[in-house]
Design an enzyme around this catalytic site. Structure first.
Site, PDB file in Angstrom:
ATOM      1  N   HIS A  18      29.367  70.420  46.609  1.00 12.25           N
ATOM      2  CA  HIS A  18      29.270  71.674  46.677  1.00 12.25           C
ATOM      3  C   HIS A  18      27.928  72.402  47.313  1.00 12.25           C
ATOM      4  O   HIS A  18      26.898  71.466  47.353  1.00 12.25           O
ATOM      5  CB  HIS A  18      29.627  72.453  45.222  1.00 12.25           C
ATOM      6  CG  HIS A  18      28.826  71.915  44.371  1.00 12.25           C
ATOM      7  ND1 HIS A  18      27.605  72.691  43.868  1.00 12.25           N
ATOM      8  CD2 HIS A  18      28.683  70.962  43.431  1.00 12.25           C
ATOM      9  CE1 HIS A  18      26.915  72.377  42.815  1.00 12.25           C
ATOM     10  NE2 HIS A  18      27.521  71.179  42.713  1.00 12.25           N
ATOM     11  N   CYS A  52      27.798  65.982  40.114  1.00 12.74           N
ATOM     12  CA  CYS A  52      28.326  66.531  41.477  1.00 12.74           C
ATOM     13  C   CYS A  52      27.227  66.426  42.291  1.00 12.74           C
ATOM     14  O   CYS A  52      26.159  66.312  42.085  1.00 12.74           O
ATOM     15  CB  CYS A  52      29.037  67.958  41.346  1.00 12.74           C
ATOM     16  SG  CYS A  52      30.712  68.028  40.567  1.00 12.74           S
TER      17      CYS A  52
END
Length: 541
Positions: free
Chosen positions: A433, A452
């Site tokens: 992301h 992440c």
């Protein structure tokens, strides 16, 4: 290398005993009827193979016929190829199996009965299957080494291995078992090179661990010059000064070791320069084992995230077509990014951030107990998704276990996920992301996230993915982005994602590159290999 073109049996079993279908056993032994021999042989195989379902299935399908213990040349060739391969496992950085070779040889030499021969038959098959598994899909089980190494090794088929050795040219088949990737072959070559360097005494004296920079001179600069020369980064020279050639060599070294390529030999750079050949060889051997864990088919287009390199790449037909810096999980027990492979299915433009439960209870609940208005940029929602009035809730009554609410950050430029996320749904809740924290990408070591993978150039990453399904991917992306609405965009062609952890790689130019063991995982892998019997040359480098 040991080859056994003929089994050395007792005199009673020489002369055709391994070819059970041919009838008579050796002279001096009371012969059994041919059918009784066959039955005893089959019973021995069935019994010995029962502990391995794959081997047992192969012999059932093969009508319990031998592939190792017949008197023919093909059987002898299979035995010879297998025992030679078992004697040469160190080439692949795997534990020595000379003890097993000796045990198998002894078992063959001591075979006295038809039952003994059946046991030898299965012992050789199980040795092949174990060898094939180790060399094709890895010797170690990743999750048993570190709980962040959640990668599932590719499945291997005992039946396929045994069918392959039965039907193919034995030496050729056994050689075909190792990974066929160009990276694996390059790592094998680098392993041999480093072993040769160790035998030759390594890279010479180390450098004093203090900062050195352009313009300086003296013995420490000479030591740096000599070390870089022996490593292949600098042509031989007599300079005692940190001149332009030394600076350029330092920059090349830094670039190939994941360091900021500023040409200044700070303590971090000197520490890497001083790493002995043995340390680099360990990294290469570990990288070979890790390469065996990866799927054989990576995908003609795939995303490759190397955690130690802090990069994310798009690879098309083996060539890197896009690369960006990344941030990985912080080096804490509950934040380290895991290693696994999955398939990217879609992206979400203008995403909401649905705060993971662990972050809600560990980070935000303590803040809410102190101040109900804390973290106002994040909505608190009930189990129906309705926004909760903070003023009506006594947060002090809740524990991490009893907290009944969820938290969500709506789409915005301040959103923790930035303006786009790339999804490959997985049980680890890991994805790629954007991020508003752009300053982190300028740092050399980029381990700051909750697990992440954050991308420095997420828009460009999106354009590259969309290029196969849009004539103008940039315009399409920004049209959706400018709507401000949370929008799911399916990828017409799903893309495999491989999140790996490599401290040793060989570049497309054939140059070895090394990275720091940011999570200490490679040290654990090496320790497990060493416990299993992998050894290095003892000469210091």
């Amino acid at each position: 290398m040991m080859c056994f073109p003929h089994l050395s049996l007792s005199p009673k079993l020489r002369g055709g005993a391994f070819a059970l279908a041919l009838g008579g056993l050796g002279a001096g032994m009371t012969p059994l009827p041919a059918q009784a021999q066959v039955t005893a042989f089959k019973q021995a195989i069935a019994e010995a193979a029962s502990v391995d379902d794959g081997v047992a299935a192969f012999y059932r399908e093969n009508d319990y016929l031998p592939i190792w213990t017949g008197a023919g040349e093909k059987d002898r060739a299979r035995r010879s190829a297998l025992l030679a391969a078992l004697s040469n496992l160190s080439v692949h950085g795997l534990p020595d199996r000379s003890v097993e070779v000796a045990r198998l040889t002894e078992q063959m030499q001591n075979a006295r009965t038809t039952r003994d021969i059946g046991m030898v038959e299965v012992a050789l098959s199980r040795a092949l299957v174990e060898y094939a598994n180790d060399i094709q899909t890895g010797f170690l089980v990743p999750s048993q080494i570190d709980d962040g190494m959640v990668r599932v090794k590719p499945e291997a088929s005992s039946n396929a291995f045994l069918t392959g050795i039965r039907d193919g040219q034995p030496t050729t088949f056994i050689r075909s078992l190792a990974p066929k990737s160009s990276q694996y072959r390059a790592l094998m070559k680098e392993k041999l090179r480093l072993e040769g360097l160790i035998q030759d005494g390594g890279w010479g004296p180390t450098v004093a661990n203090r900062k050195l920079e352009p313009g300086q001179s003296g013995p420490d600069v000479v030591a740096l010059r000599n070390r870089l020369t022996s490593m292949g980064y600098l042509e031989r020279s007599a300079t005692m000064t940190y001149d332009g050639s030394v600076e350029a060599a330092v920059q090349r070294f830094q670039a190939e070791h994941g360091l900021e390529a500023d040409g200044v030999a700070g303590k971090g750079t000197i520490a890497e320069v001083n790493k002995p050949v043995q340390a680099r060889l360990k990294s290469v051997i570990v990288a070979m084992e890790r390469e065996r864990w990866l799927p054989t088919e990576r995908g003609e287009r795939h995303v490759l995230v190397n955690q130690t390199d802090f990069t994310a790449k798009i690879v098309d037909h083996g060539n890197i077509t896009f690369e960006t810096r990344s941030v990985i999980g912080k080096n804490q027990s509950d934040r380290r990014s895991p290693e696994f492979s999955d398939v990217m299915e879609h992206m979400v433009i203008n995403p909401s951030w649905y705060v993971p439960r662990s972050i809600v209870t560990k980070e935000y609940l303590p803040q809410l107990k102190e101040n109900p208005n804390a973290a106002r940029h994040i909505e608190i929602t009930d189990n129906r998704g309705r926004q909760v009035d903070r003023s009506a809730v006594d947060f002090t009554q809740f524990t991490a276990r009893s907290f009944p609410f969820a938290m969500r950050q709506p789409p915005s430029r301040r959103n923790a996920l930035g303006l786009v996320k790339f999804m490959f749904p997985n049980k680890h809740n890991i994805y790629l992301h954007d991020t508003p924290a752009k300053n982190l990408f300028s740092r050399e070591v980029r381990a700051y996230s909750h697990g992440c993978i954050r991308l420095a150039q997420p828009f460009e990453f999106a354009y590259a993915l969309l290029a196969r399904q849009s004539e103008d991917p940039k315009a399409f992306f920004h049209r959706v982005l400018n709507s401000g609405k949370e929008t799911k965009v399916e990828l017409e062609q799903n893309v495999p994602v491989h999140i790996i952890y490599r401290t040793a790689i060989v570049s497309s130019k054939g140059r070895p590159e090394f990275r720091r063991d940011v999570y200490g995982r490679d040290a654990k892998v090496w320790a497990a290999l060493e416990r299993a019997g992998v050894v290095l040359t003892s000469v210091q480098g």
